[in-house]
Design a protein around this motif. Structure first.
Motif, short mmCIF file in Angstrom:
data_model
loop_
_atom_site.label_atom_id
_atom_site.label_comp_id
_atom_site.label_asym_id
_atom_site.label_seq_id
_atom_site.Cartn_x
_atom_site.Cartn_y
_atom_site.Cartn_z
N VAL A 77 0.84 -1.20 0.00
CA VAL A 77 0.00 0.00 0.00
C VAL A 77 0.88 1.26 0.00
CG1 VAL A 77 -1.95 -1.12 1.11
CG2 VAL A 77 -0.16 -0.09 2.52
N LYS A 78 0.29 2.38 -0.42
CA LYS A 78 1.04 3.62 -0.61
C LYS A 78 1.74 4.05 0.68
CE LYS A 78 0.58 8.41 -2.23
NZ LYS A 78 1.29 9.00 -1.07
N GLU A 79 1.05 3.98 1.82
CA GLU A 79 1.65 4.42 3.08
C GLU A 79 2.92 3.63 3.39
OE1 GLU A 79 -2.86 4.83 3.47
OE2 GLU A 79 -1.43 3.36 2.67
N PHE A 80 2.89 2.33 3.08
CA PHE A 80 4.05 1.47 3.32
C PHE A 80 5.21 1.89 2.42
CE2 PHE A 80 6.73 -2.23 3.14
CZ PHE A 80 6.57 -2.88 4.37
N ARG A 81 4.91 2.09 1.13
CA ARG A 81 5.96 2.46 0.18
C ARG A 81 6.58 3.81 0.54
NH1 ARG A 81 1.90 1.35 -3.60
NH2 ARG A 81 2.03 3.49 -4.42
N ASP A 82 5.73 4.76 0.89
CA ASP A 82 6.23 6.10 1.21
C ASP A 82 7.23 6.06 2.36
OD1 ASP A 82 4.70 7.17 -0.77
OD2 ASP A 82 3.12 7.94 0.55
N GLU A 132 0.67 3.64 10.50
CA GLU A 132 -0.57 2.88 10.31
C GLU A 132 -0.93 2.72 8.84
OE1 GLU A 132 -5.20 2.83 11.99
OE2 GLU A 132 -3.98 4.66 12.16
N THR A 133 -1.43 1.54 8.49
CA THR A 133 -2.06 1.28 7.19
C THR A 133 -3.39 0.58 7.49
OG1 THR A 133 -1.19 -0.96 6.82
CG2 THR A 133 0.22 0.89 6.18
N ASP A 134 -4.11 0.22 6.43
CA ASP A 134 -5.36 -0.51 6.63
C ASP A 134 -5.13 -1.86 7.30
OD1 ASP A 134 -6.89 1.47 5.52
OD2 ASP A 134 -6.90 0.61 3.50
N HIS A 183 2.89 -0.76 11.64
CA HIS A 183 4.15 -1.36 11.18
C HIS A 183 5.35 -0.57 11.69
CE1 HIS A 183 1.81 -2.99 7.55
NE2 HIS A 183 1.10 -1.93 7.90
#
Length: 478
Positions: A267-272, A287-289, A293
Motif C-alpha cells: 500500500v502507498k503508506e508502506f511504500r512512502d 498505520e495502514t489498513d 508497522h
C-alpha cells in the motif's frame, strides 16, 4: 500425434501466456534425433550426449529438452498434462520463440531488475506453498545448483515477457465499433448463439468492530519497544518479525519484501515510509489498513529496496465485537420492516468503502459491472446467497478478510437473470468482448502472414509428422 487445433491452443494460451502464430518454414535435414522424451546423459564411451535441436526460430533455438521443461512447468502449476501431447507443447514453444524474436527485432526491451524480482517471488511462493526446501525445488526442476536454476528461470521469464509484450503490441490498437459488434452478432447462426449462465446482482452491508484508541496505542508502544531493543541492545529485527509479526505471509522469511520504485507494490503508506529511509534505518510506527508497522531498510539496489517489517494488529475487544453484531442486526430489522431500503442502509451504515456508495452492490472484478455469473462466483459467496430469493436478506454472517480478523455482513440478491441464449440488447457488453476477441485473433493472423517471408525457421525432421494449426510445415505442402 494429435493435431493442434485452435481450442487446444486457446487453453494453452490461458495457462502458458502464449498465442497462435503462423510462419514460413524449412525442414532441418540430417540433424540429431529430437523425438525421445528422455535420454541418457552419457554414452557407453563416457562422452556426454548433446541435447537435440528440435527447431530454430529466428535467433532462438528450441531444444528437445525444452519440451520436457514445459511439462514440468505445467505440473508445477497443477495443470493436468494427460491430454497435452508433445506436438502441442512443441508448437507452443515455436510460437513463443517467434514472438520473442520479433519483439527483439522491434526493439522491445524488458526490465531485468523486475524479472529478477519476479524470480525471487516465484521461488519464495513455491517454497511457502509447498512447504519445501531449496534442495527439493532443485530436485523438482532437475537442477544441480541454485545458480543454474535462477539462470534458467531468468531466460524463461525474460522470453515470456518479450513474447507477451509483442502480443500486446500487435493488438493494442484493435477496437470494435458498435456496427462491427452488430455484424459479429448477426454472423452467428441463430442455433449457434452462445448461452450465458445464470447471473446475479448481489449487494451487501458490512459492519466492522471498532478498535479503541487504547488498543492502537498498545501496539504502537510494543513496536517502539522492538525498535529500541534492536538499536540499543543489538537484538535481531528478523527474529522479532518471525516471532511477533501478524503478517503471516512474510513471517517465515523474517518479514522481508523487495520493493521496486517503478512497480507499485504494497500500500502507498508502506511504500512512502520505506522509500524515505536510509540503509540500516528503522522507521517509527505507522498505520495502514492492515494495522501498525515498523520497517527496517536493509539494502538499496538501484530501484529495488530490500526491507523487513513487523506488523501488529490492535486487539478487537469482545465488547466491540458484540456492539458491531448488534448494530448490523438492528439494520437488518429496519430493512425488513420497510423502514429503510437495502441500498439506503448500505450508504448510511456499511463500513465497506468499496461498495457502500453503490448501495452495497458488489462489482465483478473481471467485467467491472455488477453482474456475477453463478458458475464463476466465489464459492464462499455462492454458499451464502444460493438459497436467497430476490430481495430476501441473509442471516447476519460473521466473516473476515486480510485486513479485518472479524466483521459482520448481510447480503441480498437484487436481480437474477436465468440461463439464456445471447441477446444483443441484454448482453451487448459480453457480445462486444467476443467480437473484440475475434478481431484481435484476426489481427494476430495478419501479423503472422506478414512475418512469413522474413522469419528464418527450421523444424527438425522428427517433428514433421505433427499436425499444427499454424502452418509450420508450409514448404512440405507446396
Amino acid at each position: 500425434m494429435k493435431s493442434i487445433n485452435k481450442s487446444v491452443i486457446t487453453a494453452l494460451v490461458v495457462t502458458l501466456f502464449a498465442a497462435n502464430i503462423t510462419v514460413a518454414q524449412e525442414i532441418i535435414e540430417d540433424v540429431v534425433d529430437a523425438s525421445a522424451k528422455q535420454r541418457d546423459t552419457t554414452s557407453t564411451t563416457g562422452r556426454k550426449k548433446v541435447d537435440g535441436v528440435a527447431a530454430v526460430v529466428g535467433d532462438f533455438v528450441v531444444l528437445d529438452s525444452d519440451i520436457d521443461k514445459e511439462y514440468i512447468q505445467l505440473q508445477a502449476r497443477g495443470v493436468s498434462i494427460k491430454e497435452i501431447s508433445r506436438c502441442q507443447l512443441f508448437g507452443k514453444l515455436l510460437e513463443d520463440k517467434l514472438y520473442a524474436h520479433h519483439a527483439i527485432q522491434d526493439s522491445i526491451t524488458v526490465n531485468e531488475l523486475e524479472i529478477r524480482s519476479n524470480i525471487e517471488q516465484q521461488i519464495e511462493a513455491f517454497l511457502e506453498q509447498k512447504g519445501g526446501s531449496m534442495a527439493e525445488l532443485l530436485e523438482f526442476y532437475n537442477k544441480d545448483s541454485e545458480q543454474s536454476l535462477r539462470e534458467e528461470m531468468f531466460e524463461i521469464n525474460k522470453n515470456s515477457k518479450l513474447a507477451g509484450d509483442m502480443q500486446r503490441r500487435i493488438i493494442e490498437d484493435v477496437e470494435v465499433t458498435p456496427e462491427e459488434v452488430r455484424e459479429y452478432y448477426n454472423s452467428i447462426p441463430k442455433d449457434s448463439l452462445p448461452t450465458f449462465g445464470t447471473e446475479l446482482k448481489v449487494a451487501q452491508i458490512v459492519v466492522i468492530p471498532e478498535v479503541s484508541e487504547e488498543a492502537k496505542q498498545a501496539v504502537i508502544d510494543r513496536l517502539k519497544e522492538y525498535k529500541a531493543d534492536v538499536i540499543e541492545n543489538g537484538a535481531s529485527f528478523t527474529t522479532k518479525a518471525v516471532f511477533y509479526s501478524d503478517d503471516t505471509a512474510a513471517r517465515s522469511k523474517g518479514g522481508k519484501y523487495t520493493l521496486n520504485r517503478k512497480r507499485p507494490q504494497m500500500v502507498k503508506e508502506f511504500r512512502d515510509v520505506a522509500f524515505s529511509l536510509q540503509e540500516g534505518e528503522i522507521s517509527e510506527p505507522f498505520e495502514t489498513d492492515f494495522g501498525f508497522h515498523i520497517i527496517l531498510l536493509e539494502k538499496i539496489r538501484g530501484q529495488e529496496y530490500d526491507v523487513r517489517h513487523i506488523l501488529l494488529r490492535p486487539e478487537v475487544t469482545n465488547e466491540s465485537v458484540k456492539a458491531a453484531k448488534e448494530e448490523i442486526t438492528k439494520v437488518k430489522e429496519r430493512i425488513e420492516s420497510g423502514d429503510l431500503t437495502f441500498a439506503d442502509a448500505a450508504r448510511e451504515f456499511s463500513d465497506e468503502e468499496e461498495t457502500k456508495f453503490e448501495g452495497g452492490q458488489l462489482i465483478n472484478p473481471y467485467t467491472q459491472d455488477s453482474s456475477l455469473e453463478l458458475t464463476k462466483m466465489d464459492p464462499e459467496l455462492y454458499g451464502q446467497i444460493q438459497d436467497l430469493a430476490d430481495n430476501e436478506i441473509s442471516l447476519v454472517l460473521q466473516d473476515q478478510d486480510r485486513v479485518n480478523p472479524i466483521k459482520f455482513k448481510i447480503l441480498t440478491v437484487t436481480d437474477r437473470t436465468e440461463d439464456h441464449q445471447a441477446d444483443f440488447a441484454r448482453d451487448y457488453l459480453k457480445i462486444k468482448a467476443l467480437a473484440l476477441q475475434e478481431k484481435q485473433f484476426k489481427a494476430i493472423e495478419k501479423w503472422q502472414e506478414e512475418k512469413i517471408s522474413d522469419t528464418y525457421v527450421k523444424i527438425n525432421d522428427d517433428f514433421k509428422s505433427c499436425e499444427f494449426s499454424s502452418n509450420w510445415l508450409k514448404t512440405e505442402k507446396e
